[in-house]
Write a protein that holds these residues in place. Structure first.
Motif, PDB file in Angstrom:
ATOM      1  N   ALA A 178      12.234 -15.933   5.418  1.00 53.39           N
ATOM      2  CA  ALA A 178      12.045 -14.485   5.265  1.00 53.39           C
ATOM      3  C   ALA A 178      10.664 -14.207   4.691  1.00 53.39           C
ATOM      4  CB  ALA A 178      13.128 -13.916   4.348  1.00 53.39           C
ATOM      5  N   ALA A 179      10.245 -15.021   3.715  1.00 48.59           N
ATOM      6  CA  ALA A 179       8.917 -14.825   3.121  1.00 48.59           C
ATOM      7  C   ALA A 179       7.836 -15.046   4.181  1.00 48.59           C
ATOM      8  CB  ALA A 179       8.723 -15.782   1.949  1.00 48.59           C
ATOM      9  N   ALA A 180       7.990 -16.097   4.994  1.00 52.17           N
ATOM     10  CA  ALA A 180       6.993 -16.395   6.022  1.00 52.17           C
ATOM     11  C   ALA A 180       6.948 -15.282   7.070  1.00 52.17           C
ATOM     12  CB  ALA A 180       7.303 -17.738   6.682  1.00 52.17           C
ATOM     13  N   ALA A 181       8.123 -14.750   7.424  1.00 52.18           N
ATOM     14  CA  ALA A 181       8.152 -13.659   8.415  1.00 52.18           C
ATOM     15  C   ALA A 181       7.446 -12.430   7.872  1.00 52.18           C
ATOM     16  CB  ALA A 181       9.604 -13.331   8.781  1.00 52.18           C
ATOM     17  N   GLY A 182       7.637 -12.155   6.589  1.00 48.17           N
ATOM     18  CA  GLY A 182       6.952 -11.014   5.967  1.00 48.17           C
ATOM     19  C   GLY A 182       5.444 -11.196   6.016  1.00 48.17           C
ATOM     20  N   VAL A 183       4.982 -12.402   5.698  1.00 50.97           N
ATOM     21  CA  VAL A 183       3.540 -12.669   5.702  1.00 50.97           C
ATOM     22  C   VAL A 183       2.985 -12.542   7.121  1.00 50.97           C
ATOM     23  CG1 VAL A 183       1.788 -14.460   5.332  1.00 50.97           C
ATOM     24  CG2 VAL A 183       3.550 -14.062   3.597  1.00 50.97           C
ATOM     25  N   GLN A 184       3.755 -13.006   8.113  1.00 54.77           N
ATOM     26  CA  GLN A 184       3.286 -12.872   9.505  1.00 54.77           C
ATOM     27  C   GLN A 184       3.119 -11.407   9.872  1.00 54.77           C
ATOM     28  OE1 GLN A 184       1.894 -15.054  11.371  1.00 54.77           O
ATOM     29  NE2 GLN A 184       2.359 -16.456   9.702  1.00 54.77           N
TER      30      GLN A 184
END
Ligand SMILES: NC(=O)c1ccc[n+]([C@@H]2O[C@H](COP(=O)([O-])OP(=O)(O)OC[C@H]3O[C@@H](n4cnc5c(N)ncnc54)[C@H](OP(=O)(O)O)[C@@H]3O)[C@@H](O)[C@H]2O)c1
Length: 251
Positions: free
Chosen positions: A199-205
């Protein structure tokens, strides 16, 4: 096995130890930088925007047309919240301690401003929302402003507890969330990355997409050499910083 190879441009969040020329960081705490994003912008971007994205979109479920009130709005996470609030289609009311900081918030998209050194936050929020109150309050400051802002919440509002830059952790009378039918919501981006790394990585993307599309404009108000790191921290403590300051190993 790693997603990265020597020479890749990356940024990451280390917690401590980043005032250094070299650092070892777990690969799962790194994000690949999109082409054309300079390292100083990445350094100013990742924690502030990651936190505000998680706060507003994930924890606050901010909807287009809602009113977002941002405390400490000219600071690092605050200015990121102002910009992300606008990308999400909210009406943004920025609150800060002097008119220079409020002008910066307007330059980054704030629709309305409140100087909480001279104006009553609760009265002004009610005035600016025609008596309805704020749908979402983003609070990285704490202290005495917190209860005043909570008293200005709209029905079903979400009060986002982000930080305590003021140094005082507020003690909130629990009758207020009951009376307002509102939620007090904790935000901890570092823990999101630990508990829900995807979820954190998707937010950063998503954030990198907005950044490279020109929808976000991280504010770097000062650059310091590595040896001047303490002066950068002093400026933050003295409440003199706007947006982010960066410490550059090569400067
Ligand atoms: N929950 C999370 O995941 C998360 C992530 C990142 C940061 N944080 C926290 O969020 C807070 C803000 O971080 P930031 O990077 O935005 O800091 P910052 O750039 O220094 O901004 C903090 C703002 O707070 C206001 N403030 C009020 N009283 C203050 C005082 N006594 N000393 C310093 N500032 C004061 C200042 O605005 P005015 O002068 O306009 O009042 C300042 O612009 C920190 O407590 C940080 O630990 C939380």
């Amino acid at each position: 096995m790693t997603r990265f190879k020597p020479g890749d441009a990356v940024c990451g969040v280390t917690g401590f130890g980043a005032f250094a020329e070299e650092i070892v960081v777990d690969a799962d705490k790194l994000f690949a930088l999109p082409a054309g994003v300079p390292f100083d912008v990445a350094g100013a971007f990742i924690l502030a925007y990651g936190t505000s994205h998680h706060a507003l979109k994930d924890r606050g479920a901010l909807q287009a047309g809602e009113t977002l009130v941002v405390l400490g709005a000219a600071g690092g996470v605050g200015l990121a919240a102002v910009e992300i609030g606008k990308v999400l289609g909210a009406r943004v009311i920025a609150c800060a301690s002097n008119d220079g900081k409020l002008a910066l918030c307007r330059a980054h998209g704030a629709d309305e401003t409140i100087n909480y050194s001279t104006e009553d936050i609760k009265d002004r929020i009610r005035e600016l929302t025609g008596g309805k109150g704020a749908d979402v309050v983003y609070d990285p400051v704490g202290g005495a402003y917190a209860e005043m802002a909570l008293r200005s919440m709209a029905w079903r509002g979400r009060y986002l507890v982000v930080g305590f830059a003021n140094g005082e952790i507020p003690r909130i009378p629990l009758n207020l969330p009951l009376l307002k039918g509102c939620s007090l919501v904790g935000v901890f981006w570092g823990s999101l990355a630990k508990h829900e790394p995807r979820a954190a990585a998707a937010g950063v993307q998503e954030l990198f997409g907005w950044l490279t599309a020109g929808k976000l404009r991280p504010e770097i108000s000062a650059r310091y050499a590595l040896a001047e790191g303490p002066a950068a921290l002093r400026a933050m403590l003295d409440r003199r910083v706007t947006g982010k300051v960066v410490v550059l190993p090569e400067a």
